[in-house]
Design a protein around this motif. Sequence first.
Motif, PDB file in Angstrom:
ATOM      1  N   LEU A  37       0.406  -1.304   0.161  1.00 55.82           N
ATOM      2  CA  LEU A  37       0.414   0.075  -0.582  1.00 55.82           C
ATOM      3  C   LEU A  37       0.977   0.789   0.609  1.00 55.82           C
ATOM      4  CD1 LEU A  37      -3.215   0.871   0.532  1.00 55.82           C
ATOM      5  CD2 LEU A  37      -2.108   0.693   2.489  1.00 55.82           C
ATOM      6  N   TYR A  38       0.530   2.133  -0.926  1.00 55.73           N
ATOM      7  CA  TYR A  38       0.946   3.484  -1.461  1.00 55.73           C
ATOM      8  C   TYR A  38       2.896   3.248  -1.566  1.00 55.73           C
ATOM      9  CZ  TYR A  38      -2.594   6.291   0.195  1.00 55.73           C
ATOM     10  OH  TYR A  38      -3.532   6.796   0.719  1.00 55.73           O
ATOM     11  N   ASP A  39       2.971   2.395  -2.094  1.00 57.83           N
ATOM     12  CA  ASP A  39       4.437   2.008  -2.203  1.00 57.83           C
ATOM     13  C   ASP A  39       5.378   1.532  -1.241  1.00 57.83           C
ATOM     14  OD1 ASP A  39       3.895   1.601  -5.485  1.00 57.83           O
ATOM     15  OD2 ASP A  39       4.919   3.452  -5.359  1.00 57.83           O
ATOM     16  N   SER A  40       4.972   1.585  -0.361  1.00 54.09           N
ATOM     17  CA  SER A  40       5.778   1.960   1.238  1.00 54.09           C
ATOM     18  C   SER A  40       5.024   0.001   2.380  1.00 54.09           C
ATOM     19  CB  SER A  40       4.972   2.982   2.478  1.00 54.09           C
ATOM     20  OG  SER A  40       5.372   4.498   1.277  1.00 54.09           O
ATOM     21  N   PHE A  41       4.064  -0.264   2.572  1.00 59.08           N
ATOM     22  CA  PHE A  41       3.462  -0.916   3.715  1.00 59.08           C
ATOM     23  C   PHE A  41       2.919  -2.216   2.718  1.00 59.08           C
ATOM     24  CE2 PHE A  41       3.784   3.238   5.413  1.00 59.08           C
ATOM     25  CZ  PHE A  41       3.855   2.890   5.923  1.00 59.08           C
ATOM     26  N   THR A  42       4.253  -3.379   3.190  1.00 61.39           N
ATOM     27  CA  THR A  42       3.213  -4.656   3.407  1.00 61.39           C
ATOM     28  C   THR A  42       2.372  -5.010   3.759  1.00 61.39           C
ATOM     29  OG1 THR A  42       5.413  -5.299   1.586  1.00 61.39           O
ATOM     30  CG2 THR A  42       3.933  -7.051   2.484  1.00 61.39           C
ATOM     31  N   PHE A  43       0.832  -5.936   3.166  1.00 53.04           N
ATOM     32  CA  PHE A  43       0.107  -6.085   4.239  1.00 53.04           C
ATOM     33  C   PHE A  43      -0.244  -7.651   3.865  1.00 53.04           C
ATOM     34  CE2 PHE A  43      -0.671  -1.740   4.622  1.00 53.04           C
ATOM     35  CZ  PHE A  43      -1.038  -2.107   6.377  1.00 53.04           C
ATOM     36  N   LYS A  44      -0.788  -8.675   5.157  1.00 56.13           N
ATOM     37  CA  LYS A  44      -1.345  -9.869   4.597  1.00 56.13           C
ATOM     38  C   LYS A  44      -2.749  -9.838   4.736  1.00 56.13           C
ATOM     39  CE  LYS A  44       1.465 -13.504   4.068  1.00 56.13           C
ATOM     40  NZ  LYS A  44       1.829 -14.607   4.665  1.00 56.13           N
ATOM     41  N   ASP A  61       9.080  -7.655   8.748  1.00 53.88           N
ATOM     42  CA  ASP A  61       9.663  -8.531   8.343  1.00 53.88           C
ATOM     43  C   ASP A  61       9.322  -9.958   8.425  1.00 53.88           C
ATOM     44  OD1 ASP A  61      10.706 -10.242  10.297  1.00 53.88           O
ATOM     45  OD2 ASP A  61      12.023  -8.168  11.155  1.00 53.88           O
ATOM     46  N   SER A  62       9.968 -11.004   7.557  1.00 56.00           N
ATOM     47  CA  SER A  62      10.106 -12.243   7.460  1.00 56.00           C
ATOM     48  C   SER A  62       9.382 -13.122   9.001  1.00 56.00           C
ATOM     49  CB  SER A  62      11.081 -13.189   6.939  1.00 56.00           C
ATOM     50  OG  SER A  62      12.490 -13.295   7.836  1.00 56.00           O
ATOM     51  N   ASN A  63       9.633 -12.651  10.074  1.00 59.95           N
ATOM     52  CA  ASN A  63       9.004 -13.156  11.704  1.00 59.95           C
ATOM     53  C   ASN A  63       8.194 -12.454  12.497  1.00 59.95           C
ATOM     54  OD1 ASN A  63      11.791 -15.237  11.111  1.00 59.95           O
ATOM     55  ND2 ASN A  63      12.792 -13.093  11.674  1.00 59.95           N
ATOM     56  N   GLN A  64       8.167 -10.891  11.786  1.00 57.90           N
ATOM     57  CA  GLN A  64       7.465 -10.416  12.089  1.00 57.90           C
ATOM     58  C   GLN A  64       6.103  -9.682  11.847  1.00 57.90           C
ATOM     59  OE1 GLN A  64       7.707  -8.941  15.876  1.00 57.90           O
ATOM     60  NE2 GLN A  64       9.781 -10.671  15.485  1.00 57.90           N
TER      61      GLN A  64
END
Length: 113
Positions: A37-44, A61-64
């Motif tokens: 979102l907004y080229d900035s935050f990854t959501f799942k 990150d991959s663990n958080q």
Amino acid sequence: MEKLSIKDVYFLVLNYYENKITNPMLNSQKGEMSFVLYDSFTFKLSVEERYGVFGAGLIIDSNQVLLEVLGEPLAINNDKDSIVNTLIKMENYCRLRLPNKFLEAYDRVYNKK
């Protein structure tokens, strides 16, 4: 209230965010989708197949993964209104975290009508 499938959520997200979303990925087998979102935050987002439980998180990150932002859980229920409220929370969180200069530039580039 009707529970949504992950495919329903995927299309809801695409329609809601339009040009604010990049790199949407759907994994129907796992019942998950992710996007930036907004080229900035990854959501799942996820929908558990057996009971239809909706989940949402901000990937650090991959663990958080943050399941709450600003003291509120991202996901509440699996119905359209609740999921739209989750999308609103995600967008508001992003806009609070990003500097005004960035948001102005982003809006100028992507909101050409």
